[in-house]
Every structure is written in C-alpha cells, then in structure tokens.
Design a protein around this motif. Structure first.
Motif, mmCIF file in Angstrom:
data_model
loop_
_atom_site.group_PDB
_atom_site.id
_atom_site.type_symbol
_atom_site.label_atom_id
_atom_site.label_comp_id
_atom_site.label_asym_id
_atom_site.label_seq_id
_atom_site.Cartn_x
_atom_site.Cartn_y
_atom_site.Cartn_z
ATOM 1 N N VAL A 25 152.565 87.028 116.472
ATOM 2 C CA VAL A 25 152.772 88.402 116.922
ATOM 3 C C VAL A 25 151.778 88.778 118.014
ATOM 4 O O VAL A 25 152.117 89.469 118.974
ATOM 5 C CB VAL A 25 152.631 89.380 115.735
ATOM 6 N N THR A 32 146.859 83.208 108.826
ATOM 7 C CA THR A 32 147.576 84.242 109.571
ATOM 8 C C THR A 32 146.832 84.595 110.853
ATOM 9 O O THR A 32 147.418 85.149 111.784
ATOM 10 C CB THR A 32 147.755 85.511 108.732
ATOM 11 N N SER A 48 158.341 86.127 118.472
ATOM 12 C CA SER A 48 157.782 87.247 117.715
ATOM 13 C C SER A 48 156.652 87.955 118.443
ATOM 14 O O SER A 48 156.081 88.919 117.924
ATOM 15 C CB SER A 48 157.267 86.758 116.351
ATOM 16 N N HIS A 68 152.672 80.363 109.378
ATOM 17 C CA HIS A 68 152.337 81.740 109.006
ATOM 18 C C HIS A 68 151.419 82.413 110.021
ATOM 19 O O HIS A 68 151.042 83.569 109.833
ATOM 20 C CB HIS A 68 151.670 81.754 107.630
ATOM 21 N N GLU A 76 149.994 84.570 112.713
ATOM 22 C CA GLU A 76 150.430 85.795 113.370
ATOM 23 C C GLU A 76 149.540 86.191 114.542
ATOM 24 O O GLU A 76 149.999 86.831 115.482
ATOM 25 C CB GLU A 76 150.462 86.946 112.359
ATOM 26 N N LYS A 135 155.996 82.775 114.032
ATOM 27 C CA LYS A 135 155.549 84.064 113.484
ATOM 28 C C LYS A 135 154.469 84.727 114.337
ATOM 29 O O LYS A 135 153.940 85.772 113.957
ATOM 30 C CB LYS A 135 155.000 83.852 112.066
#
Length: 532
Positions: free
Chosen positions: A316, A263, A339, A286, A288, A314
């Motif tokens: 962010v 992540t 995202s 996955h 982020e 994904k």
C-alpha cells in the motif's frame, strides 16, 4: 585470568566497553612489551578514534576492519557497564530528594538577550509512578550502558508488564544476552536494539525454542548485512514490523521464513543499488509498507510485464526519497503495483528534471491512477482531475504525432511505452483541443520563474508572503499550493485575483482553473489576492 588481574578486573574478548563517550569492542587482553602491565586492545565503532589496526611495533596483537580503528587502553579507562536492573533503578528508581529530580539551574528558556528560569511541576509524581516497576509498560535504557541481564529472574519478577523496551546504544555484546533479557518479558511487543555491535547467535542458540513475542523490531546501525540478518532473525518468530536501517545490506536473497508475515519493512540507508535486489522481497505476501529511502536505487522495472504486476500484491505504501531515479519510465512501472496508494518521492533527479516538486507532483498523479497520498499530502479529486487534464494537454501534440489524431487504435509503441495511461485518460476526460495542446519548450523557457506576493485577509497585519512561481503553473495548481500554504480545508472555497504592479486598476479574477499564469499576463512583482 591473566597474572596481575583480580576477579573484579577481568574482561573478556568480545566484550563491549565505553570510554570518554566512545564505544568499542575488546579484541585483546594482555601485555604489550616493553610497557609493563595489562593492556586492553579495542576496535572502536568510530574508526577515526584509533591509531592502528592492531599491529604495534611490528607485532600483530589483533586485527580491525579499518586501518585506524585500533587502540590500547588501560582497564581503568574502560567502562564495562552495569546489569539491566542496575540501569533500571538508576533511570526509574525512587528519588527521595525532589531537588535531585530537577536541577533548577538547568531549567530555563532562552529569549532575546534574556534567560527565564521555569519550574517543572509534577516531577515527583512522575518519579513515584515510574518507580513502581511492576506498572511500567515502556522502558528506555538508551545509552545507560546495560551489559547484560544480571541475575536470572530479576527482570521477570520486577517488570511483568513491559510492552516496549529500548536497549539501543548499550554495552551488550551478543544476541544471546538480548534473549536472556527479553525472554523474561512475556508481554513484550516492541524492541529497539539499534546502535549496538552484537555477536551473531550460534547454532545452539538458533535451535532453542525461545518464545520472544516481539512484533516490532528496530535493528538500525548494527553494521550487519542480509546474511547476518538471516542468522539473528530466527530468534524472532512473530515479527510484523522490521526496521533495519543504515546497515551494510546490498543483496536480499534467501529471505528467512521468519519475515514472511511482515507488514512493514524499513531498509532506509542501505546500499541496495539495484531494483532486482528489491524484487527478492516480492514474495512477502503480507507486506503493506516498504521504506527504501536513500538506498541508491536508479531504475525500477518489473520483469513480468504484467499490468498489474504480480509482485508485492498487498503493498500500500512505498517510500523512495533520496534516490537516483531520473526517468518517468520508473513511475510508469510503479503504476503496475495493484494496491499502491501512498508514495514518498522527494529529492530524486526526476523531480528537478520535471521543473520542480510541484510540476513533478502533477505528472506523478497523472501517471499513477491509484495514488491517494503523495509526499504526505492528500491527492484530492480536484487535484487529480486537474493533473490529468494538464497531462493530456502537455502531451497532446506528441499524441497526435504518434497517430492519435487520425486513428487512436494505431498509436506508436514508443508513445504507449512512454505514456501508458494516455488513452485511458482521453477515454475518461476527452482529448484536448488543438489550441489547448502545449508545445514542450526548452527547460530554460519552461522553468522561467516570476516572484509574486500573496495577500490574504486571514493574515491580518502580517507581511505579505512572497514566492517564485513558474509562468506555466495553472490556476488549479496554484490553488492547491495556496491550500497547503494557508492550511485551508478545501480548494473549493478559494477564489483568486491579482493586482498588477504596473497598472492601476481593479483586481483581475483568475477564474479559469485550466489556464496558466502566463495566460493572465501575471508578471514579476504582481500581487495575488486570496479570497475565502
């Protein structure tokens, strides 16, 4: 064992040693004629520490990566470290004499021409708690010269509850030794092995079904490339966060299956150079958070041409500070990340090109529709509206020249490539009036600065603050700046006025958020009054 060495004096090729605060790897053990006795040939981590590359008096004893990284030492100059539990006891063990915990002569605060000694309360209580090893959840043995696990089983018996372990700057020499330690910690979630030189695991080690439940791994400054990473990452099958900063990573091909659940990936300080290398990570479904500060990136392009892009679905948060990004086209590309809401973009050439960090911030906000946090500052709804309105005005004349003034459906492709959100912004906020459209001036005129003072009743008798501001700054942007300067909760409570240093008279209200300082004839030396 070499003649002339006892069991206590043995040292192996590949071992790690410390000498006078510097770290090295043993490359040679043996005689170096004509000097009698046994010499230890080492390669220093700091290449400026040595004198040669392993070749002495015409004879090659070993080889080093750098021409001045090699030295010969006597064994007595080599600190070979201690087992894990020995270092633990030294750091966290029970100390009976409270004076040993704190040295009063070292506890003081420096003031103006004065040294005030202070007393540390509770040191003995902390020592009592930490010396109960079975209760420890976090252990830091950074710089404690740990050289291995020691007797197998000792760690498991004494430290059953460890969640976080720091083994950075140790004398451990192989990944196998790391695994011998952490395999005795079934609850371990976070591991730091930074600032080590670790021999890569062999095929047999990689095939072992070792259960290492580490989810967060720090492997900074290990002097490894991506191929090396793929060899040791197989030992960690549960990783969620991976920090691999300041290594030799350039290419990122052939990502291991063991990072597919990441992540967070931190690649700061690696010489990646090209965005196409970053795209090798795009299949991490996955991911982020991606940190790419100081990686020498210059241009960002997504090859699929889609909006939004299929890459990094994904993602962010993205950090791109301290790079070579110099064109707004790269920011346009970032808006394709479906995202992305958090961006760090300090110290790129584009920032100066825009006229400064504040000007660059406003354009980035206007170009990126989903950004909610930019350079660790929240983007409020008011700031976004002001930035987008200003963007419409700034490029209004260019929009008209591209066909927007007659038939908005027939805008030139060059304009649309440079300003892909412009039509969207006009639909959202309306086009600017001709009188509001700004001519993009030369950088010298555009970036002309004035020095103003800020007066705020909240500061009491404190001296007024001074700051240089561009005359093109709008009142909306000025309020955003003041909100950050004075740590105010909301721009909505801010009312501004100014006092001219040349004219005696009442304060002049700065009451239109869309106007800039030049509209109000604010000049160098004037005072801006902040009312809340």
């Amino acid at each position: 064992m070499l003649a002339g060495m006892t069991n206590e004096e043995t040292i192996e090729i590949g071992a790690r040693i410390e000498s006078d605060g510097h770290y090295a790897t043993v490359m040679f053990v043996g005689p170096v004629p004509p000097t009698p006795g046994i010499w230890i040939g080492v390669e220093w981590d700091d290449p400026s520490r040595g004198k040669h590359d392993g070749c002495y008096e015409g004879v090659r004893y070993f080889s080093t990566e750098h021409s001045t990284a090699g030295s010969f030492l006597r064994l007595k100059k080599c600190n070979r470290g201690v087992p894990f539990m020995t270092a633990l006891v030294e750091k966290y063990g029970r100390v009976e004499d409270e004076n040993e915990l704190v040295r009063p002569e070292e506890m003081f605060v420096l003031g103006t021409n004065k040294k005030t000694h202070v007393e540390l309360v509770g040191a003995q209580k902390v020592n009592m708690e930490q010396s109960q090893f079975c209760k420890l959840k976090e252990v830091s043995l950074n710089g404690m010269h740990v050289n291995g696990a020691g007797n197998m089983g000792d760690i498991a018996c004494n430290l059953p509850n460890i969640r976080e372990l720091q083994l950075s700057n140790s004398l451990i020499s192989t990944w196998s030794q790391i695994i011998e330690i952490v395999s005795q910690m079934p609850l371990l979630k976070q591991l730091d092995v930074s600032l080590n030189r670790l021999q890569l695991p062999n095929v047999e080690d990689s095939r072992k079904n070792v259960c290492v439940p580490v989810e967060i791994l720090y492997a900074n400054r290990l002097n490894v490339d991506w191929q090396d990473v793929n060899k040791f990452i197989v030992l960690f099958k549960s990783l969620l966060e991976f920090h691999i900063c300041y290594n030799r990573i350039t290419y990122l091909e052939n990502c291991s299956v063991y990072i597919e659940n990441l992540t967070l990936l931190n690649l700061e300080g690696n010489p990646i150079h090209e965005w196409r290398n970053v795209l090798c990570l795009a299949d991490l479904k996955h991911l982020e958070t991606l940190i790419l500060n100081e990686t020498d990136l210059g241009e960002i392009v997504f090859p699929d041409g889609n909006y939004p892009t299929v890459h990094f679905p994904k993602l962010v948060s993205l950090s791109l500070s301290n790079n070579r990004i110099s064109e707004w086209s790269s920011v346009n590309e970032l808006n394709k990340l479906q995202s992305l809401t958090v961006l760090r973009f300090h110290r790129n050439p584009l920032v100066e090109k825009a006229g400064g960090s504040l000007e660059a911030r406003q354009v980035i906000i206007a170009k990126m529709s989903r950004i909610k946090m930019l350079n660790r500052m929240e983007v409020s709804a008011g700031e976004r509206r002001g930035a987008e309105l200003d963007y419409i005005k700034l490029y209004g004349l260019e929009w008209k020249a591209a066909g927007g003034g007659t038939d908005p459906t027939k805008l030139s492709s060059s304009f649309m490539d440079a300003h892909p959100r412009y039509v969207e912004l006009i639909k959202k906020l309306g086009s600017a009036e001709d009188s509001e459209m700004k001519k993009i001036e030369s950088s010298a005129l555009k970036n002309s600065l004035i020095r103003v003072k800020f007066k705020n009743p909240l500061l009491g008798d404190s001296p007024d603050l001074e700051k240089k501001l561009p005359l093109t700054m709008t009142i909306q942007k000025l309020k955003a700046l003041i909100q950050r300067m004075f740590k105010l909760p909301d721009q909505g409570i801010i009312r501004l006025s100014y006092v001219s240093q040349k004219m005696i008279g009442p304060e002049i209200d700065l009451d239109n958020n869309m106007r800039d300082l030049s509209y109000y004839s604010v000049e160098d030396g004037d005072t801006i009054c902040v009312h809340c």
